[in-house]
Design a protein around this motif. Structure first.
Motif, PDB file in Angstrom:
ATOM      1  N   ASP A  37     -17.933 -18.854   6.898  1.00  0.00           N
ATOM      2  CA  ASP A  37     -16.027 -19.454   6.221  1.00  0.00           C
ATOM      3  C   ASP A  37     -16.632 -18.861   4.614  1.00  0.00           C
ATOM      4  O   ASP A  37     -15.701 -18.239   4.089  1.00  0.00           O
ATOM      5  N   GLY A  38     -17.487 -19.992   3.657  1.00  0.00           N
ATOM      6  CA  GLY A  38     -17.456 -19.689   3.305  1.00  0.00           C
ATOM      7  C   GLY A  38     -18.329 -18.549   2.620  1.00  0.00           C
ATOM      8  O   GLY A  38     -17.942 -18.181   1.416  1.00  0.00           O
ATOM      9  N   GLU A  39     -19.018 -18.008   2.991  1.00  0.00           N
ATOM     10  CA  GLU A  39     -19.690 -16.211   2.977  1.00  0.00           C
ATOM     11  C   GLU A  39     -18.252 -15.151   3.072  1.00  0.00           C
ATOM     12  O   GLU A  39     -18.276 -15.029   1.944  1.00  0.00           O
ATOM     13  N   ARG A  40     -17.888 -15.402   3.999  1.00  0.00           N
ATOM     14  CA  ARG A  40     -16.519 -14.545   4.091  1.00  0.00           C
ATOM     15  C   ARG A  40     -15.664 -15.361   2.748  1.00  0.00           C
ATOM     16  O   ARG A  40     -15.094 -13.916   2.596  1.00  0.00           O
ATOM     17  N   GLY A  41     -15.744 -16.153   2.438  1.00  0.00           N
ATOM     18  CA  GLY A  41     -14.434 -16.570   1.151  1.00  0.00           C
ATOM     19  C   GLY A  41     -14.746 -16.082  -0.469  1.00  0.00           C
ATOM     20  O   GLY A  41     -14.025 -15.744  -1.091  1.00  0.00           O
ATOM     21  N   ALA A  42     -16.121 -15.755   0.192  1.00  0.00           N
ATOM     22  CA  ALA A  42     -17.003 -15.803  -0.978  1.00  0.00           C
ATOM     23  C   ALA A  42     -16.701 -13.925  -1.482  1.00  0.00           C
ATOM     24  O   ALA A  42     -16.736 -13.855  -3.180  1.00  0.00           O
ATOM     25  N   ALA A  48     -11.071 -10.106  -5.232  1.00  0.00           N
ATOM     26  CA  ALA A  48      -9.994 -10.417  -5.237  1.00  0.00           C
ATOM     27  C   ALA A  48     -10.262  -9.443  -7.221  1.00  0.00           C
ATOM     28  O   ALA A  48      -8.966  -9.648  -8.121  1.00  0.00           O
ATOM     29  N   GLY A  49     -11.145 -10.421  -8.440  1.00  0.00           N
ATOM     30  CA  GLY A  49     -11.479 -10.740  -9.082  1.00  0.00           C
ATOM     31  C   GLY A  49     -11.807  -9.184 -10.042  1.00  0.00           C
ATOM     32  O   GLY A  49     -11.405  -9.367 -10.997  1.00  0.00           O
ATOM     33  N   ARG A  50     -12.414  -8.373  -9.665  1.00  0.00           N
ATOM     34  CA  ARG A  50     -12.923  -7.425  -9.792  1.00  0.00           C
ATOM     35  C   ARG A  50     -11.424  -6.173  -9.437  1.00  0.00           C
ATOM     36  O   ARG A  50     -11.276  -5.779 -10.287  1.00  0.00           O
ATOM     37  N   LEU A  51     -10.636  -6.530  -8.599  1.00  0.00           N
ATOM     38  CA  LEU A  51      -9.559  -5.958  -8.683  1.00  0.00           C
ATOM     39  C   LEU A  51      -8.371  -6.326  -9.418  1.00  0.00           C
ATOM     40  O   LEU A  51      -7.329  -5.458  -9.611  1.00  0.00           O
ATOM     41  N   ALA A 339     -16.022  -5.382   0.244  1.00  0.00           N
ATOM     42  CA  ALA A 339     -14.870  -6.525  -0.174  1.00  0.00           C
ATOM     43  C   ALA A 339     -13.905  -5.445  -0.872  1.00  0.00           C
ATOM     44  O   ALA A 339     -12.310  -5.376  -0.278  1.00  0.00           O
ATOM     45  N   VAL A 340     -14.191  -4.876  -1.705  1.00  0.00           N
ATOM     46  CA  VAL A 340     -12.986  -4.687  -2.864  1.00  0.00           C
ATOM     47  C   VAL A 340     -13.149  -3.472  -2.076  1.00  0.00           C
ATOM     48  O   VAL A 340     -11.693  -3.361  -1.726  1.00  0.00           O
ATOM     49  N   ALA A 341     -13.659  -2.609  -1.572  1.00  0.00           N
ATOM     50  CA  ALA A 341     -12.817  -0.980  -0.279  1.00  0.00           C
ATOM     51  C   ALA A 341     -11.197  -2.075   0.935  1.00  0.00           C
ATOM     52  O   ALA A 341     -11.187  -1.314   0.959  1.00  0.00           O
ATOM     53  N   HIS A 342     -12.317  -2.936   1.176  1.00  0.00           N
ATOM     54  CA  HIS A 342     -11.451  -3.736   2.253  1.00  0.00           C
ATOM     55  C   HIS A 342      -9.994  -3.755   1.525  1.00  0.00           C
ATOM     56  O   HIS A 342      -8.684  -3.958   2.215  1.00  0.00           O
ATOM     57  N   LEU A 343     -10.243  -4.339   0.576  1.00  0.00           N
ATOM     58  CA  LEU A 343      -8.845  -4.662  -0.182  1.00  0.00           C
ATOM     59  C   LEU A 343      -8.051  -3.798  -1.046  1.00  0.00           C
ATOM     60  O   LEU A 343      -7.290  -3.832  -0.633  1.00  0.00           O
TER      61      LEU A 343
END
Ligand SMILES: Nc1ncnc2c1ncn2[C@@H]1O[C@H](COP(=O)(O)OP(=O)(O)OP(=O)(O)O)[C@@H](O)[C@H]1O
Ligand SMILES: [Mg+2]
Length: 436
Positions: A37-42, A48-51, A339-343
């Motif tokens: 949970d925390g890991e995937r949230g992190a 999101a911050g980077r994008l 995570a960036v690529a996913h978003l």
């Protein structure tokens, strides 16, 4: 949890609806079940911050109440609903998406990926094929999808009890050993390698113990899946798909325990495979992702290559970001942020998957020899490594039958995969874990 994205500032920021809460399965005393949970949230939060996008979540009110402070602070808003009630959840989330100008939907919790596909279709946002999405959650449907697409995968059969398992294993010629696992579950929960007929009924019972997933109470398909055992080394490879175009991510070598329970002991990137085989693994993983309907999203695929062959067999694929801190391992080695690529993919953008460096990284998990109460854990600090402890002294350590027994992990970075793996192994070997 489910996240919704909306851009921040100058151009109206995309909003992401994101759902991520926890791994499936019943809560266990002292388990580290909240880790994923925390890991995937992190990682989505960082991405999101980077994008420059805002994150919103959809989840159950009591589950949101239990979020850690950092996760609550990262969210621009929450859609409180009941994710196990599909018509209600879709209605609530659709209304929320319209009210908040949500630009993308990103499921992070495997069991809700079909719901995310339905929501994307309903709101007209980029998403996966809702007609196939259940195959990314249910390993029986996944076996059918792989067979239909001609993807190399273990032969399989379904069983409700020991007697049916004996008949089905024989009828499908699965041979011994074979693998028994729940149709819907993760974290190696209920998965066992069975050497011969004597232990089959017990393994089917263990695989069928999960009727509802923690923490939402989602009903699971509790049938047992029997699979032919695939020998050989194991790898994982993630695939980002944007508008149906697959972008392969780096291949990672995966180490597990041997014997009855196969728990991940670590991962290393790069994989050490020769380039042609890397491409083959990436190609097979991409085919697996497309076969389970991933069109705008990410898939985490696990594969084994039988000795003496050049053929990767797909063990499973999930339409979600990887767990096990693989986002960190892959980015440390290659500079690619999954995570960036996913978003980017769920926002309908071309994902940034080009490697910007050629380093290496390895993660090792500290596992107990047996369950009990954690007395002490000391992980030494070596240059080039950092570690994290998952359980505190006094907490219950589950029996080492699945990934909830992990006590901590160490991540090592180096110039080559061998050095990174060696460094992580050294830290793990010098760590002191006492379970009483
Ligand atoms: N058919 C198979 N042949 C050989 N090994 C297998 C097979 N199926 C599973 N395993 C081993 O068991 C592990 C866990 O199985 P699987 O990935 O299907 O379960 P899971 O609960 O989804 O695991 P996780 O969420 O930890 O990836 C695999 O990573 C692999 O090492
Ligand atoms: Mg797996």
């Amino acid at each position: 949890m489910f996240s919704f994205v909306r851009p921040i500032a100058a151009t109206p920021a995309p909003r992401l609806c994101w759902r991520n809460d926890n791994r499936g399965g019943p809560a266990r005393a002292g388990s580290a079940g909240g880790r994923a949970d925390g890991e995937r949230g992190a990682f989505p939060r960082q991405a999101a911050g980077r994008l420059g996008v805002r994150l919103f979540a959809a989840t159950h009110k009591d589950i949101h109440d239990g979020y850690p402070d950092w996760l609550r602070a990262a969210l621009a808003g929450v859609c409180a609903t009941d994710l196990t009630d599909v018509p209600r959840a879709l209605g609530d989330m659709e209304e929320f998406c319209r009210r908040h100008g949500i630009a993308a939907v990103a499921p992070c919790f495997e069991l809700f990926t079909p719901l995310a596909a339905l929501l994307a279709e309903r709101t007209g946002l980029p998403g996966n094929d809702p007609r196939l999405a259940r195959a990314a959650r249910n390993k029986i449907l996944m076996g059918e999808a792989f067979a239909a697409a001609g993807i190399p995968a273990p032969r399989w059969a379904v069983a409700h009890d020991g007697a049916e398992a004996h008949r089905a294993a024989g009828a499908h010629g699965l041979g011994w050993p074979l693998v028994v696992k729940p149709a819907e579950q993760g974290g190696s929960w209920g998965v066992s390698v069975v050497d011969g007929p004597d232990r089959l009924a017990e393994a089917v019972g263990a695989a069928r113990q999960y009727t509802h997933a923690h923490p939402h109470g989602l009903e699971l398909d509790s049938r047992a899946l029997l699979q032919e055992y695939v020998a050989g080394d194991e790898y994982s490879c993630d695939t980002v798909v944007a508008d149906g175009v697959a972008y392969p991510l780096p291949v990672v070598a995966k180490d597990t325990t041997e014997g009855r329970y196969r728990i991940e002991t670590g991962h290393t990137c790069p994989s050490g495979l020769p380039a042609p085989l890397v491409r083959k693994v990436q190609h097979t993983a991409a085919r697996a992702a497309l076969a389970v309907g991933v069109r705008n999203g990410i898939a985490h695929t696990e594969l084994k290559i039988p000795p003496g062959t050049q053929t990767p067999y797909v063990i499973e694929t999930g339409a979600r970001l990887p767990g096990d801190n693989l986002c960190e391992v892959v980015e440390a080695a290659t500079g690619v942020s999954e995570a960036v690529a996913h978003l980017q993919a769920v926002l309908g953008l071309v994902p940034d998957t080009a490697a910007s460096r050629t380093d290496a990284a390895s993660i090792r998990f500290l596992l107990p020899e047996h369950g009990g109460v954690l007395r002490q854990v000391v992980i030494p600090d070596l240059p080039g490594t950092h570690s994290e402890v998952h359980l505190r002294p006094g907490e219950v350590v589950p029996e080492p039958a699945d990934s909830t027994c992990r006590i901590g992990h160490v991540v090592a970075r180096a110039e080559t995969a061998d050095r990174a793996r060696g460094l992580a192994d050294r830290v793990a070997a010098r760590s002191r874990v006492e379970v009483g």
